[in-house]
Design a protein around this motif. Structure first.
Motif, PDB file in Angstrom:
ATOM      1  N   PHE A   1       0.776  -1.212  -0.265  1.00 55.81           N
ATOM      2  CA  PHE A   1       0.011   0.012  -0.035  1.00 55.81           C
ATOM      3  C   PHE A   1       0.818   1.325  -0.066  1.00 55.81           C
ATOM      4  O   PHE A   1       0.256   2.356  -0.547  1.00 55.81           O
ATOM      5  N   ALA A   2       2.136   1.121   0.459  1.00 57.03           N
ATOM      6  CA  ALA A   2       3.083   2.283   0.350  1.00 57.03           C
ATOM      7  C   ALA A   2       3.970   2.358  -0.584  1.00 57.03           C
ATOM      8  O   ALA A   2       5.167   2.838  -0.521  1.00 57.03           O
ATOM      9  N   MET A   3       4.054   1.660  -1.555  1.00 57.03           N
ATOM     10  CA  MET A   3       4.993   1.165  -2.698  1.00 57.03           C
ATOM     11  C   MET A   3       5.230   2.661  -3.130  1.00 57.03           C
ATOM     12  O   MET A   3       6.278   2.756  -3.768  1.00 57.03           O
ATOM     13  N   ALA A   4       4.419   3.715  -3.222  1.00 55.83           N
ATOM     14  CA  ALA A   4       4.854   4.867  -3.997  1.00 55.83           C
ATOM     15  C   ALA A   4       5.968   5.478  -3.302  1.00 55.83           C
ATOM     16  O   ALA A   4       6.585   6.317  -3.712  1.00 55.83           O
ATOM     17  N   ALA A   5       5.968   5.039  -1.966  1.00 56.03           N
ATOM     18  CA  ALA A   5       7.068   5.810  -0.988  1.00 56.03           C
ATOM     19  C   ALA A   5       8.353   5.095  -1.469  1.00 56.03           C
ATOM     20  O   ALA A   5       9.435   5.541  -1.029  1.00 56.03           O
ATOM     21  N   ALA A   6       8.371   4.013  -1.802  1.00 54.65           N
ATOM     22  CA  ALA A   6       9.417   2.773  -1.941  1.00 54.65           C
ATOM     23  C   ALA A   6       9.805   2.556  -3.559  1.00 54.65           C
ATOM     24  O   ALA A   6       9.825   1.211  -3.648  1.00 54.65           O
ATOM     25  N   PRO A   7       9.874   3.337  -4.674  1.00 56.89           N
ATOM     26  CA  PRO A   7       9.798   2.945  -5.850  1.00 56.89           C
ATOM     27  C   PRO A   7      11.058   2.026  -6.180  1.00 56.89           C
ATOM     28  O   PRO A   7      10.860   1.030  -6.954  1.00 56.89           O
ATOM     29  N   ALA A   8      11.957   2.011  -5.103  1.00 62.45           N
ATOM     30  CA  ALA A   8      13.277   1.183  -5.716  1.00 62.45           C
ATOM     31  C   ALA A   8      12.627  -0.389  -5.265  1.00 62.45           C
ATOM     32  O   ALA A   8      13.679  -1.163  -5.853  1.00 62.45           O
ATOM     33  N   ILE A   9      11.812  -0.618  -4.761  1.00 59.06           N
ATOM     34  CA  ILE A   9      11.340  -1.946  -4.400  1.00 59.06           C
ATOM     35  C   ILE A   9      11.109  -2.646  -5.549  1.00 59.06           C
ATOM     36  O   ILE A   9      11.323  -3.663  -5.711  1.00 59.06           O
ATOM     37  N   VAL A  10      10.683  -1.986  -6.586  1.00 55.92           N
ATOM     38  CA  VAL A  10      10.352  -2.695  -8.017  1.00 55.92           C
ATOM     39  C   VAL A  10      11.681  -3.409  -8.561  1.00 55.92           C
ATOM     40  O   VAL A  10      11.230  -4.473  -9.314  1.00 55.92           O
ATOM     41  N   GLN A  11      12.747  -3.039  -8.102  1.00 55.27           N
ATOM     42  CA  GLN A  11      13.951  -4.011  -8.829  1.00 55.27           C
ATOM     43  C   GLN A  11      14.068  -5.246  -8.172  1.00 55.27           C
ATOM     44  O   GLN A  11      14.567  -6.264  -8.471  1.00 55.27           O
ATOM     45  N   PHE A  12      13.176  -5.264  -6.712  1.00 49.63           N
ATOM     46  CA  PHE A  12      13.299  -6.661  -6.132  1.00 49.63           C
ATOM     47  C   PHE A  12      12.016  -7.432  -6.354  1.00 49.63           C
ATOM     48  O   PHE A  12      12.026  -8.571  -6.074  1.00 49.63           O
ATOM     49  N   VAL A  13      10.725  -6.666  -6.594  1.00 52.06           N
ATOM     50  CA  VAL A  13       9.544  -7.382  -6.716  1.00 52.06           C
ATOM     51  C   VAL A  13       8.825  -7.391  -8.115  1.00 52.06           C
ATOM     52  O   VAL A  13       7.875  -8.022  -8.394  1.00 52.06           O
ATOM     53  N   GLY A  14       9.452  -6.532  -9.033  1.00 48.87           N
ATOM     54  CA  GLY A  14       9.056  -6.493 -10.337  1.00 48.87           C
ATOM     55  C   GLY A  14       8.296  -5.315 -10.635  1.00 48.87           C
ATOM     56  O   GLY A  14       7.643  -4.825  -9.739  1.00 48.87           O
ATOM     57  N   GLY A  15       7.783  -4.979 -11.911  1.00 51.30           N
ATOM     58  CA  GLY A  15       6.978  -3.830 -12.124  1.00 51.30           C
ATOM     59  C   GLY A  15       7.961  -2.397 -12.355  1.00 51.30           C
ATOM     60  O   GLY A  15       9.169  -2.468 -12.384  1.00 51.30           O
ATOM     61  N   THR A  16       7.452  -1.333 -12.531  1.00 46.45           N
ATOM     62  CA  THR A  16       7.964  -0.081 -12.795  1.00 46.45           C
ATOM     63  C   THR A  16       7.412   0.901 -11.570  1.00 46.45           C
ATOM     64  O   THR A  16       6.629   0.704 -10.742  1.00 46.45           O
ATOM     65  N   PRO A  17       8.343   2.143 -11.283  1.00 43.84           N
ATOM     66  CA  PRO A  17       7.954   2.832 -10.627  1.00 43.84           C
ATOM     67  C   PRO A  17       6.600   3.531 -10.609  1.00 43.84           C
ATOM     68  O   PRO A  17       5.808   3.892  -9.616  1.00 43.84           O
ATOM     69  N   GLN A  18       6.244   3.515 -11.786  1.00 49.86           N
ATOM     70  CA  GLN A  18       4.863   4.195 -12.108  1.00 49.86           C
ATOM     71  C   GLN A  18       3.746   3.126 -11.485  1.00 49.86           C
ATOM     72  O   GLN A  18       2.694   3.465 -10.967  1.00 49.86           O
ATOM     73  N   ASP A  19       4.155   1.848 -11.764  1.00 48.42           N
ATOM     74  CA  ASP A  19       3.211   0.777 -11.022  1.00 48.42           C
ATOM     75  C   ASP A  19       3.139   0.966  -9.485  1.00 48.42           C
ATOM     76  O   ASP A  19       2.060   0.729  -8.962  1.00 48.42           O
TER      77      ASP A  19
END
Lengths: 56, 419
Positions: B310-328
């Motif tokens: 729910f707070a992924m917008a605050a942690a865009p770098a996480i997409v390198q670990f879980v997949g997707g893009t910062p926009q996702d």
């Protein structure tokens, strides 16, 4: 139909509600369109919609 | 309906007014209610040995060996099958556990108190990534590490915490969300803040320098160390909301590797379950989706509280670990406002103009919109003994929410509140 005909002579500004493919088609024809991501309540599941209504 | 709205208002107030605070470390059997030597706690809703997935079985085998109740894998399996061991969800004992979530009697646990309401929550200390018990690994090195956690890490941290005094986890989580963590699969800032808080006190403990150094090195080497603090903070936050009658807020979501389960405040302790989903994610080199176990772990308590996915917008770098893009990541956080009751008063997302994270999942909104909570999560190998093979994104099965709605309406009818 007479009343609607002049509309097609103007630049169209479309708000598309529901199925996204309609909006995509218009975009491909360079027509301005805003898509509204709308689904029927409970995704059209009548049983769930009925239960939700009971709580309203 | 006014009655439900009023109950939801009360439940969300309880969530927002929670004050999860780390107050110490204890031993599971001494601290966790209902714990004994023959009880093993696990993640997710209740499950029997015959239905358990590979990683959960692996973690239980490891737990039995760690406790000295079995010497070998074969002995552990025979004991688990014998019916002598009681398997119970962490959630039934005010506890939460990441992935397999196995807690045994001798394990040290963090003690978190919700100073707003007086309830407590418990969680083991994080072992690190890769080949670890919570992913179902139980080789000798895994057991040795657990023993080191019990004999060195926990005692050192316990003494350091006594010197430091209670640590306000709500403030700390609020800070880590500002620093690019979402406190589920990204805990770099949280681990760093925590070590910064405790290091001066670790130095002052009565332990030998090499032990203190080993503790600091271990925390430094494990970016997920803070996860086992954010999880009990969330559990302690949500439990008081779970006691509000007629509320449709979801106060627990959890997976045991076979089933996904949710609990709804107005429906008390009942679980609503459905088969756990396969995670869409990124795999470590040498592994593919074929190796993946279905969704597992109590760590989705973070999403239930308004952080994690729910707070992924605050942690865009996480997409390198879980997949997707910062926009996702941005879209996930924004969409969750559609199914929640409030914006968090402490956990705020800078890039969304410091908007509070979407908090308080409302069962009715989930069913009405068809939008399911977004969860980011680790992926365990489906076989016992292997460990983590990747991380990704997943959603709960809609069936859990539909069944809960059926039950909620049935309850309201039974009580004569609706026809």
């Amino acid at each position: 139909m007479n009343k609607i005909n002049p509309l097609f002579k103007k630049e169209l500004k479309v708000v598309n509600v529901g199925l996204k493919s309609f909006a995509t088609d218009l975009k491909q024809q360079d027509i301005q369109v805003i898509h509204v991501d709308w689904r029927p309540p409970a995704g059209g599941n009548e049983r769930m919609a009925k239960l939700l209504n009971k709580l309203k | 309906m006014h009655l439900v709205e009023k109950a939801n208002k009360e439940a969300i107030e309880r969530i927002l007014n929670a004050q999860p605070t780390l107050i110490g470390i204890g031993i599971a059997i001494e601290e966790i209610p209902g714990m004994d030597i023959k009880t093993i706690l696990h993640a997710g809703p209740p499950i029997t040995w015959d239905k358990m997935s590979g990683p959960l079985r692996g973690a239980i085998i490891g737990g039995l060996i760690y406790e000295g109740l079995a010497k070998t894998e074969a002995e552990a399996i025979a004991l688990a099958e014998s019916g002598e061991i009681k398997f119970d969800p962490c959630h039934h004992h005010n506890a939460v556990g990441p992935m397999a979530g196995v807690v045994t009697a001798s394990m040290p646990v963090w003690i978190v108190e919700n100073r707003g309401y007086g309830n407590k929550a418990y969680c083991t200390l994080n072992e690190g990534l890769g080949k670890v018990l919570r992913y179902g690994a139980y080789s000798e090195d895994v057991i040795e590490r657990l023993k080191w956690i019990e004999k060195t890490l926990a005692p050192v941290l316990k003494e350091a915490l006594t010197l430091a005094g209670p640590i306000d986890l709500k403030s700390m989580i609020a800070q880590v969300v500002m620093m690019g963590d979402e406190a589920h699969n990204r805990n770099k800032a949280g681990t760093s803040l925590f070590i910064r808080e405790l290091a001066p006190h670790i130095i002052l403990t009565s332990f030998a320098n090499d032990e203190k150094a080993a503790v600091l090195r271990f925390i430094h080497s494990n970016d997920h160390f803070f996860l086992n603090l954010s999880m009990p903070a969330c559990k302690a936050t949500l439990d008081p909301a779970g006691e509000v009658k007629y509320s449709t807020l979801v106060y627990a979501m959890a997976r045991n590797g076979t089933e996904f389960g949710i609990r709804v405040a107005g429906l008390g302790d009942r679980w609503f379950t459905a088969p756990a989903e396969i995670i869409d994610g990124l795999f470590f080199p040498g592994f593919t989706a074929e190796d993946a176990n279905p969704d597992i772990g109590d760590s989705v308590i973070t999403e239930t509280t308004g952080i994690g996915g729910f707070a992924m917008a605050a942690a865009p770098a996480i997409v390198q670990f879980v997949g997707g893009t910062p926009q996702d990541a941005m879209n996930f956080s924004k969409t969750m406002y559609e199914i929640t009751e409030a914006e968090n008063n402490a956990y705020k997302i800078p890039v969304l103009n410091f908007r509070g994270t979407a908090t308080g999942i409302n069962l009715l909104k989930v069913v009405e919109t068809g939008i399911l909570p977004i969860i980011n999560t680790g992926i365990a190998h489906k076989d016992p003994g292997v460990g983590q093979v990747g991380a990704g994104l997943v959603r709960p099965p809609m069936k859990c929410f539909e069944d809960a709605l059926e039950a909620f309406v049935a309850l309201m009818e039974e009580e004569g509140i609706i026809d």
